[in-house]
Design a protein around this motif. Structure first.
Motif, PDB file in Angstrom:
ATOM      1  N   ILE A  55     -74.221  97.525 -46.336  1.00 50.97           N
ATOM      2  CA  ILE A  55     -74.871  97.286 -44.878  1.00 50.97           C
ATOM      3  C   ILE A  55     -74.470  98.535 -43.893  1.00 50.97           C
ATOM      4  N   MET A  56     -73.745  99.212 -44.363  1.00 46.63           N
ATOM      5  CA  MET A  56     -73.098 100.262 -43.322  1.00 46.63           C
ATOM      6  C   MET A  56     -74.461 101.126 -42.965  1.00 46.63           C
ATOM      7  N   THR A  57     -74.505 101.782 -41.979  1.00 42.40           N
ATOM      8  CA  THR A  57     -75.460 102.896 -41.681  1.00 42.40           C
ATOM      9  C   THR A  57     -74.759 104.050 -42.019  1.00 42.40           C
ATOM     10  N   VAL A  58     -75.680 105.036 -42.100  1.00 44.50           N
ATOM     11  CA  VAL A  58     -75.051 106.505 -42.365  1.00 44.50           C
ATOM     12  C   VAL A  58     -74.166 106.908 -41.298  1.00 44.50           C
ATOM     13  N   PHE A  90     -77.253 102.526 -66.075  1.00 41.55           N
ATOM     14  CA  PHE A  90     -77.316 103.869 -66.429  1.00 41.55           C
ATOM     15  C   PHE A  90     -78.077 104.700 -65.858  1.00 41.55           C
ATOM     16  N   ALA A  91     -79.255 104.210 -65.692  1.00 30.97           N
ATOM     17  CA  ALA A  91     -80.602 105.031 -65.157  1.00 30.97           C
ATOM     18  C   ALA A  91     -80.247 105.296 -63.491  1.00 30.97           C
ATOM     19  N   ILE A  92     -79.660 104.291 -63.033  1.00 34.01           N
ATOM     20  CA  ILE A  92     -79.110 104.683 -61.566  1.00 34.01           C
ATOM     21  C   ILE A  92     -78.171 105.698 -61.337  1.00 34.01           C
ATOM     22  N   ALA A  96     -73.516 108.169 -48.687  1.00 29.41           N
ATOM     23  CA  ALA A  96     -72.326 108.848 -48.552  1.00 29.41           C
ATOM     24  C   ALA A  96     -72.611 110.373 -48.455  1.00 29.41           C
ATOM     25  N   ILE A  97     -73.552 110.864 -49.380  1.00 30.00           N
ATOM     26  CA  ILE A  97     -73.867 112.227 -49.203  1.00 30.00           C
ATOM     27  C   ILE A  97     -74.376 112.580 -47.718  1.00 30.00           C
ATOM     28  N   ASP A  98     -75.302 111.810 -47.200  1.00 34.28           N
ATOM     29  CA  ASP A  98     -75.846 112.032 -46.012  1.00 34.28           C
ATOM     30  C   ASP A  98     -74.730 111.998 -44.848  1.00 34.28           C
ATOM     31  N   ASP A 125     -74.359 101.805 -56.407  1.00 36.09           N
ATOM     32  CA  ASP A 125     -74.493 103.277 -57.431  1.00 36.09           C
ATOM     33  C   ASP A 125     -75.667 103.914 -57.003  1.00 36.09           C
ATOM     34  N   GLY A 126     -76.477 103.521 -56.119  1.00 38.28           N
ATOM     35  CA  GLY A 126     -77.987 104.170 -55.991  1.00 38.28           C
ATOM     36  C   GLY A 126     -77.815 104.762 -54.385  1.00 38.28           C
ATOM     37  N   ASP A 127     -78.191 103.721 -53.630  1.00 41.07           N
ATOM     38  CA  ASP A 127     -78.170 103.874 -52.157  1.00 41.07           C
ATOM     39  C   ASP A 127     -76.869 104.323 -51.576  1.00 41.07           C
ATOM     40  N   GLY A 128     -75.925 103.531 -52.198  1.00 42.29           N
ATOM     41  CA  GLY A 128     -74.464 103.880 -51.642  1.00 42.29           C
ATOM     42  C   GLY A 128     -74.107 105.277 -51.731  1.00 42.29           C
TER      43      GLY A 128
END
Length: 219
Positions: free
Chosen positions: A54-57, A130-132, A95-97, A88-91
Motif C-alpha cells: 500500500i506504500m506509494t512510490v 512463477f509467471a509473476i 521499488a524500481i520506480d 512479487d509483481g507490483d512491489g
C-alpha cells in the motif's frame, strides 16, 4: 555501503543483513509490524514500518534516501494470487520506480529458477507465482538500473557450506539460504557484475571465487 533490504525479515533477508553488518555496511529495511522493528533494532538494524503493498512510490523513495544499493528479497512464495501480485509483481515495479526517484542505481533481486519444481504437480497459484516472478525479471532487466538478478535453486535451512555453483545457467537442485545470503553480499560489492542474470546452486567453488568468475572479461 548503505543497503536497503525489502524482505529484511525473511529467511534470506535476515541472513543477508548479518553478512553485510560483518562487512561494516549500514543495513536498513522494510517491515510490516513494530514488533519486527523492535526485534531487528536489537541487532543494530534500522527499519521502516510500512506495508509495501500500500506504500506509494514516493513513500518508498523516501525510505531509499542515502542508500547505495537495494536488495529485493521479498516474496509470497506461491501464496495467494493477491499477495503474489502485490509483492512479487507490483512491489518490485514500485521499488524500481522508487530507486530511480531516490537516485539509487544498484538494484539486486532474488528471483527463482524457471524450472524449479517442474517435477511436481503444481497448483494454479504456484504457477501464477512463477509467471509473476518471470515478468518481474523482464521488467527489471529492461530498466536503466545497475541491476543483478539472482535465481537460487530450492532453498534450505542447512548451515551452508560456503561453496556454490554460480553462472548464467545452473541445474536446479538446492542451496542453503545462508549461502544465498553470502553470495548476495559478495554481488552487492562486486560492481563489475552489472546487468546480469545469475543462477545459483550448491557446488564446490568458494563463494567469493564463484562471484569473481562471473565478472565479464572486459570489465
Amino acid at each position: 555501503m548503505n543497503v536497503f533490504i525489502i524482505g529484511i525479515n525473511g529467511g534470506v533477508g535476515r541472513l543477508l543483513s548479518r553478512q553485510l553488518q560483518e562487512r561494516g555496511d549500514g543495513v536498513y529495511g522494510l517491515v510490516r509490524q513494530r514488533e519486527q522493528q523492535a526485534e531487528l533494532e536489537k541487532e543494530g538494524l534500522s527499519t521502516t514500518v510500512r506495508d509495501l503493498s500500500i506504500m506509494t512510490v514516493n513513500e518508498l523513495a523516501a525510505a531509499f534516501d542515502n542508500m547505495d544499493a537495494i536488495v529485493f528479497s521479498a516474496g509470497s512464495n506461491g501464496g495467494s494470487r493477491e499477495a503474489t501480485k502485490a509483492i512479487d509483481g507490483d512491489g518490485i515495479e514500485k521499488a524500481i520506480d522508487a530507486a530511480r526517484i531516490a537516485g539509487v542505481d544498484r538494484f539486486l533481486s532474488v528471483s527463482v529458477l524457471p524450472e524449479s519444481w517442474r517435477e511436481r504437480a503444481l497448483g494454479d497459484d504456484v504457477e501464477y507465482y512463477f509467471a509473476i516472478k518471470k515478468s518481474a525479471d523482464v521488467i527489471l532487466s529492461r530498466s536503466d538500473l545497475d541491476w543483478v538478478i539472482l535465481r537460487p535453486s530450492m532453498l534450505t535451512d542447512d548451515p551452508g557450506s560456503g561453496t556454490v555453483s554460480l553462472g548464467p545457467a545452473e541445474h536446479h537442485d538446492q542451496v542453503a539460504r545462508k549461502d544465498v545470503a553470502r553470495t548476495l553480499a559478495e554481488l552487492i560489492h562486486e560492481s563489475r557484475i552489472s546487468r546480469q542474470i545469475l543462477e545459483l546452486n550448491a557446488g564446490s567453488m568458494p563463494i567469493s571465487a564463484a562471484v569473481r568468475a562471473n565478472v565479464p572479461a572486459d570489465a
